[in-house]
Enzyme design. Structure first.
Site, PDB file in Angstrom:
ATOM      1  N   LYS A 156      -8.908  -1.586   5.777  1.00 52.47           N
ATOM      2  CA  LYS A 156      -9.129  -2.164   4.436  1.00 52.47           C
ATOM      3  C   LYS A 156      -8.090  -3.237   4.128  1.00 52.47           C
ATOM      4  O   LYS A 156      -8.420  -4.303   3.589  1.00 52.47           O
ATOM      5  CB  LYS A 156      -9.081  -1.061   3.368  1.00 52.47           C
ATOM      6  CG  LYS A 156     -10.230  -0.063   3.451  1.00 52.47           C
ATOM      7  CD  LYS A 156     -10.306   0.811   2.223  1.00 52.47           C
ATOM      8  CE  LYS A 156      -9.156   1.787   2.113  1.00 52.47           C
ATOM      9  NZ  LYS A 156      -9.274   2.961   2.993  1.00 52.47           N
TER      10      LYS A 156
ATOM     11  N   SER B 141      -7.962   3.888   8.732  1.00 46.35           N
ATOM     12  CA  SER B 141      -8.612   3.803   7.418  1.00 46.35           C
ATOM     13  C   SER B 141      -7.850   2.864   6.490  1.00 46.35           C
ATOM     14  O   SER B 141      -8.411   1.937   5.898  1.00 46.35           O
ATOM     15  CB  SER B 141      -8.707   5.203   6.801  1.00 46.35           C
ATOM     16  OG  SER B 141      -9.182   5.143   5.476  1.00 46.35           O
TER      17      SER B 141
ATOM     18  N   ASP C  70     -15.418   2.363   6.949  1.00 46.63           N
ATOM     19  CA  ASP C  70     -14.367   3.251   6.475  1.00 46.63           C
ATOM     20  C   ASP C  70     -14.825   4.040   5.252  1.00 46.63           C
ATOM     21  O   ASP C  70     -14.502   5.215   5.110  1.00 46.63           O
ATOM     22  CB  ASP C  70     -13.102   2.462   6.126  1.00 46.63           C
ATOM     23  CG  ASP C  70     -12.033   3.371   5.555  1.00 46.63           C
ATOM     24  OD1 ASP C  70     -11.549   4.250   6.292  1.00 46.63           O
ATOM     25  OD2 ASP C  70     -11.722   3.246   4.356  1.00 46.63           O
TER      26      ASP C  70
ATOM     27  N   HIS D 139       0.849  -1.189   0.000  1.00 50.55           N
ATOM     28  CA  HIS D 139       0.000   0.000   0.000  1.00 50.55           C
ATOM     29  C   HIS D 139       0.883   1.237   0.000  1.00 50.55           C
ATOM     30  O   HIS D 139       1.820   1.345   0.791  1.00 50.55           O
ATOM     31  CB  HIS D 139      -0.921   0.051   1.214  1.00 50.55           C
ATOM     32  CG  HIS D 139      -1.749   1.302   1.247  1.00 50.55           C
ATOM     33  ND1 HIS D 139      -2.904   1.444   0.501  1.00 50.55           N
ATOM     34  CD2 HIS D 139      -1.563   2.487   1.884  1.00 50.55           C
ATOM     35  CE1 HIS D 139      -3.398   2.652   0.693  1.00 50.55           C
ATOM     36  NE2 HIS D 139      -2.605   3.305   1.525  1.00 50.55           N
TER      37      HIS D 139
ATOM     38  N   ARG E  56     -14.746  12.579   6.327  1.00 51.33           N
ATOM     39  CA  ARG E  56     -13.509  13.279   6.682  1.00 51.33           C
ATOM     40  C   ARG E  56     -13.092  14.258   5.593  1.00 51.33           C
ATOM     41  O   ARG E  56     -12.568  15.341   5.860  1.00 51.33           O
ATOM     42  CB  ARG E  56     -12.379  12.277   6.924  1.00 51.33           C
ATOM     43  CG  ARG E  56     -12.523  11.504   8.238  1.00 51.33           C
ATOM     44  CD  ARG E  56     -11.604  10.293   8.254  1.00 51.33           C
ATOM     45  NE  ARG E  56     -10.230  10.666   7.969  1.00 51.33           N
ATOM     46  CZ  ARG E  56      -9.381   9.893   7.292  1.00 51.33           C
ATOM     47  NH1 ARG E  56      -9.760   8.722   6.832  1.00 51.33           N
ATOM     48  NH2 ARG E  56      -8.149  10.299   7.083  1.00 51.33           N
TER      49      ARG E  56
END
Length: 427
Positions: free
Chosen positions: A190, A186, A164, A85, A171
């Protein structure tokens, strides 16, 4: 589940108190079901933004968001899994060469990716410039393609961490994006829900990154690594430089072309360096370390894996990629060595040319973006091409040029190169 009053939870955090696991479980579940209103969750998010959370609160918040939806299980696969990620940057096309490269060594890569918003590009937008390629896969198709060809880049299903999804949108419009507890939970809710057994985080630092300061990026990396390991996922992080754009292209089809160059054994040195480093981290985390990753880029194995990956999702890896109808060349105003190239300015310029979107539902131009002819550390002569801007709509050029004004600085010293893109490692 024990019931609480939303206002009491908001007041507790507003006053600096630690939320209990039961309070967190209730508020996330109630918000997902619609029993807690957006206005109330907005107030709680702002209280968290101002008061922060300790590590146990962040772990509980993350677990509650995972529990709000489904969780994938890859334990039945014949090969180990590893995922990557990135916190997002400018010219960050690393997923494209990385996923097939890692799959060469018998590790399955379930890369559930997203779309671009603002100045950071989305992996799915990039791959959708390949004729025929489809982002949507069923769970059965995902599992099949993780076995063969072994690398999948696709859209995450709506069932993963739905809390989320709701909170992320909230947000974005309430000024609570830039908050480490909320960012970390967040991302990790995931990623943990996706079911991978190993995860490597690419945490960007600098002008074009979410985290501008190295100390903030390190803190974010430490929190996310803790969350991953607490959930039983082997997790590590690299802090990487995003003060200047990564590689020589920014924009969807342009970045796909550059990724293919890397897979063919070429490409910009910074893109190659980061791709190889992340591949080595992923293989090590999956228990498959010790391979010569560079060799797989040079001898064609990574390119073969890329072609299989693209074909497995309906794409034609040999097809011509889209090209924008209009271009504008920006030339150097004077001679010297490029010392800085503001990644944020380049990213915003690419976005203004049509490569990105302001809202999730906006379309993007496949061919829009910027080619960078000279990078940080390169010498340039007055009048030489510095950047080429691409778009289908020439009326977009003035605003892109406006943000680029003053974004590049020169000096008269000798070339020095950008230096390593990898700043540190957190494990």
């Amino acid at each position: 589940m024990e019931r609480f009053d939303a206002v009491d939870v908001i007041r507790a955090k507003r006053d600096g108190r630690t939320l209990t696991t039961k309070q967190i479980d209730w508020v996330i579940d109630a918000y997902t079901r619609g029993a807690v209103a957006d206005e109330q969750m907005s107030a709680l998010a702002m209280a968290i933004f101002l008061r922060g959370m300790d590590m146990e609160e962040i772990r509980a918040w993350t677990r509650a968001m995972i529990a709000s939806g489904d969780r994938l299980d890859f334990s039945g696969l014949s090969r180990p899994t590893a995922d990557k990620h990135s916190t997002g940057g400018v010219g960050d096309k690393i997923t494209l060469p990385l996923a097939p490269l890692v799959s060469v060594f018998g590790v399955a890569v379930p890369q559930l990716s997203g779309r671009g918003l603002g100045h950071t590009g989305g992996t799915l937008d990039k791959l959708e410039t390949i004729p025929g390629w489809k982002a949507a896969l069923s769970r059965e198709q995902l599992m099949e393609r993780l076995e063969d060809p072994g690398a999948v880049v696709c859209a995450a299903g709506p069932g993963l961490a739905p809390a989320d999804k709701k909170l992320y949108a909230l947000r974005d419009i309430t000024g609570t994006v830039d908050c480490i507890p909320l960012i970390a939970s967040s991302i990790m809710s995931k990623k943990i829900a996706e079911g991978t057994s190993a995860l490597v985080l690419d945490v960007k630092v600098g002008a074009g990154a979410f985290m501008k300061r190295s100390e903030d990026a390190r803190r974010l990396a430490e929190v996310m690594v803790d969350l991953g390991r607490s959930a039983g996922v082997r997790t590590s992080a690299l802090l990487t430089d995003m003060s200047a754009p990564l590689g020589r292209t920014v924009g969807n089809a342009l970045e796909v072309r550059e990724a293919v160059e890397v897979l063919a054994g070429g490409g910009p040195s910074d893109v190659v360096e980061l791709t190889v480093a992340l591949a080595q981290e992923m293989l090590e985390a999956a228990g498959q370390g010790g391979h010569d990753v560079h060799a797989a880029l040079k001898d064609g194995r990574a390119m073969d894996a890329w072609r299989r990956m693209i074909r497995a999702q309906g794409g034609d890896p040999e097809a011509k990629l889209p090209v924008a109808r209009e271009k504008h060349v920006v030339r150097a105003e004077r001679s010297g060595v490029i010392r800085e190239m503001d990644a944020l300015c380049v990213g915003i310029a690419s976005w203004r040319l049509g490569a990105g979107r302001s809202r999730k539902e906006d379309p993007v131009q496949a061919g829009a973006g910027i080619v960078i002819h000279k990078q940080v550390g390169d010498a340039i002569e007055t009048g030489e091409p510095l950047l080429t801007l691409y778009t289908d709509e020439p009326e977009r050029f003035p605003r892109a040029l406006e943000i680029l004004e003053g974004s590049v600085t020169y000096d008269g010293l000798g070339p020095s190169g950008r230096g390593t893109v990898i700043l540190d490692r957190v494990s």
